[in-house]
Design a protein around this motif. Structure first.
Motif, short mmCIF file in Angstrom:
data_model
loop_
_atom_site.label_atom_id
_atom_site.label_comp_id
_atom_site.label_asym_id
_atom_site.label_seq_id
_atom_site.Cartn_x
_atom_site.Cartn_y
_atom_site.Cartn_z
N GLU A 1 57.23 -14.29 28.03
CA GLU A 1 55.79 -14.22 27.80
C GLU A 1 55.11 -13.56 29.03
O GLU A 1 55.40 -13.92 30.18
N SER A 2 54.25 -12.57 28.76
CA SER A 2 53.50 -11.86 29.84
C SER A 2 52.00 -11.87 29.49
O SER A 2 51.64 -11.66 28.32
N THR A 3 51.12 -12.14 30.52
CA THR A 3 49.66 -12.24 30.32
C THR A 3 48.95 -11.31 31.30
O THR A 3 49.30 -11.27 32.50
N ALA B 1 41.57 -9.61 28.68
CA ALA B 1 42.79 -10.46 28.66
C ALA B 1 43.77 -9.96 27.59
O ALA B 1 43.35 -9.59 26.48
N ASN B 2 45.11 -9.94 27.90
CA ASN B 2 46.19 -9.49 26.97
C ASN B 2 47.44 -10.33 27.22
O ASN B 2 47.87 -10.49 28.36
N THR B 3 48.01 -10.86 26.13
CA THR B 3 49.20 -11.71 26.23
C THR B 3 50.30 -11.17 25.31
O THR B 3 50.05 -10.91 24.12
#
Length: 530
Positions: A294-296, A334-336
């Motif tokens: 998981e990357s944010t 914001a991006n996940t």
């Protein structure tokens, strides 16, 4: 010993002379038959049992072997059309060793033995020809080992291998087979010969082998390469149809009785071989993932300056109007991203379907209407369909009909069978009557011979008794006339007793030899006045 032998021979001669003409003929014929049987038995027992010394000899080898056997004085017999030499069983191995020492048999025109004479001076053509002849001889010997095959001849066509080409001429073979008397090559045996020859030669295909018999009939040709497979398939179909027919017929015989139904089965079998490969992936949601990433990405800051985000109202030409952007504001971003590797099950299936499955099956059943009674054809149809597994989805059909049967042929056969049984019973009865008649005749003959012999024995005994009594009476009369007064008289009486016993023996012999003459003489004495 000599006296006993002489007395026995004299008794046999007297007994034979007392026989009638028919009895003498029977005795002579029986004695001759016994002597002939004894001679034959002795000849059979003394004749040695012969066993093959060599088989399949050429004419030259057979002549040389026979000449050597005659030189050594060994008895022999020739059989098998002149190619088999037989000697006494006890001399087979010693004779074979002795002939091997003499270099017999000399010729060897088949098999791998042809390659023994090759040396460095042998040319390539001679080497290739010798190899071909050797292979032909070995294949012929192998085929002759099959039951029912007496002689086999094999011819091979082995083309030279081309060096600078990919395509080679195929090797071919022709086989001539002579079967034993009353034997015939079946399709399976023919295919065995074809595959045996094809497997023995490198690069040869079974379709390139031709098989023929001694009558000139072709058993297998390259044109019918699939003929064996077709024959085998036809046999399998016939066997399956016969099996199903017997099963259905057994059920119907129990229901309507034997001979009151007829079944016909037609089956279409699938002889195609199919291969199916299947690969399936199965995911289980209850299992934990193998890996998870998981990357944010977030941004929070002012909207003016170099980092300010463009904003405002879009003009009619697609350009931002000047001064429309907000100068004082903040911007959020914001991006996940999430990546999950779940555990997946894998199923790999490789399935080969064997040929011989049933594509469709069609049944036709006919029942004699006179024997149906309360049974409905639909009940029989349902019973048979459940018994053999009729599947309408694959196209199977079944038809049941009730019709009157024509019993004319069966009645005629039954009448002929009854007539034959009656004739056989009458023949057995006549045979029993004939045997009983023959037995009665034999018993009467035996009884007649026994009564006649008994009558002769009684007459002989009476005659002997009468003569002995007369002699005793005469001796008593003489003894009464002479007064015994001295030992000389006693010796005389002993001599007379001895003479009487000797005379008795002679009289017994005379009675046994000529009973009829003695009886006639006694009758004459009895009728004469004293």
């Amino acid at each position: 010993m000599k006296d006993n032998l002489t007395r026995s021979l004299r008794r046999y001669a007297q007994t034979f002379s007392s026989f009638s003409t028919g009895q003498k003929a029977v005795a002579l014929v029986g004695s001759g038959a016994l002597l002939l049987a004894g001679f034959l038995v002795f000849s059979w027992a003394s004749k040695p049992s012969y066993a093959p010394l060599y088989s399949g000899l050429s004419g030259e080898d057979a002549a040389a072997v026979i000449e050597e056997l005659e030189t050594q004085g060994i008895p022999y017999e020739i059989s098998g059309g002149g190619d088999t030499v037989m000697v006494p069983r006890a001399d087979v191995y010693t004779t074979r060793i002795a002939l091997s020492g003499e270099g017999l048999p000399t010729s060897s025109d088949s098999g791998y033995s042809l390659l023994d004479g090759q040396d460095l001076s042998t040319s390539e053509f001679q080497e290739r020809t010798g190899f071909k002849r050797a292979m032909e001889g070995e294949l012929a010997r192998t085929i002759e080992a099959i039951d029912g095959v007496s002689t086999a001849v094999v011819h091979l066509a082995l083309p030279e291998k081309a060096v600078f080409t990919d395509e080679q001429d195929p090797a071919t073979a022709s086989v001539l087979i002579k079967t034993a008397a009353g034997e015939e090559m079946g399709p399976e045996q023919v295919q065995a010969v074809v595959h045996l020859v094809a497997s023995s030669i490198e690069g040869m295909n079974p379709s390139d082998v031709t098989v023929a018999d001694a009558t000139g009939r072709v058993l297998s040709t390259p044109d019918d390469a699939s003929g064996a497979a077709a024959t085998t398939r036809a046999q399998q179909v016939a066997e399956y149809q016969a099996q199903m027919q017997s099963k259905i017929q057994a059920v119907l015989d129990r229901v309507v009785g034997p001979g009151n139904s007829s079944v016909n089965v037609t089956a279409d079998l699938d002889f195609d071989k199919s291969v199916t490969d299947r690969q399936e992936y199965i995911a289980d949601p209850d299992l934990p993932p193998l890996s998870e990433t998981e990357s944010t990405e977030t941004y929070n800051g002012p909207a003016d300056g170099a980092n300010a985000m463009a904003g405002g109202v879009v003009g009619p030409d697609g350009q931002m109007e000047p001064g429309a952007a907000g100068g004082d504001g903040e911007s959020d971003y914001a991006n996940t991203n999430r990546t999950t590797d779940n555990a997946v099950g894998q199923v790999v299936e490789h399935r080969e379907t064997a040929p011989g499955s049933v594509r469709t099956m069609h049944l036709g059943i006919v029942i004699d209407s006179a024997s149906v009674g309360p049974i409905q054809p639909q009940d029989i149809r349902d019973l048979v369909a459940a018994s053999v597994g009729i599947n309408p989805d694959r196209g199977d059909t079944i038809e049941v009909s009730a019709m009157p049967f024509d019993r004319t042929a069966e009645e005629a056969a039954a009448e002929e069978l009854a007539a034959a049984e009656a004739a056989a019973a009458k023949a057995r009865q006549m045979e029993w009557i004939r045997n009983l008649g023959l037995a009665a005749v034999v018993l009467l003959i035996v009884l007649f011979v026994w009564l006649r012999s008994r009558r002769r024995a009684r007459a002989r005994e009476e005659a002997t008794t009468y003569v002995v009594e007369q002699l005793r009476a005469d001796a008593a009369a003489r003894a009464a006339a002479i007064e015994p007064a001295s030992p000389a008289l006693a010796a005389l009486e002993a001599a007379e007793d001895k003479e009487d016993s000797h005379l008795r023996e002679e009289l017994n012999a005379l009675v046994e030899k000529q009973p009829e003459d003695v009886a006639s003489l006694l009758r004459g004495w009895l009728v004469e006045p004293r």
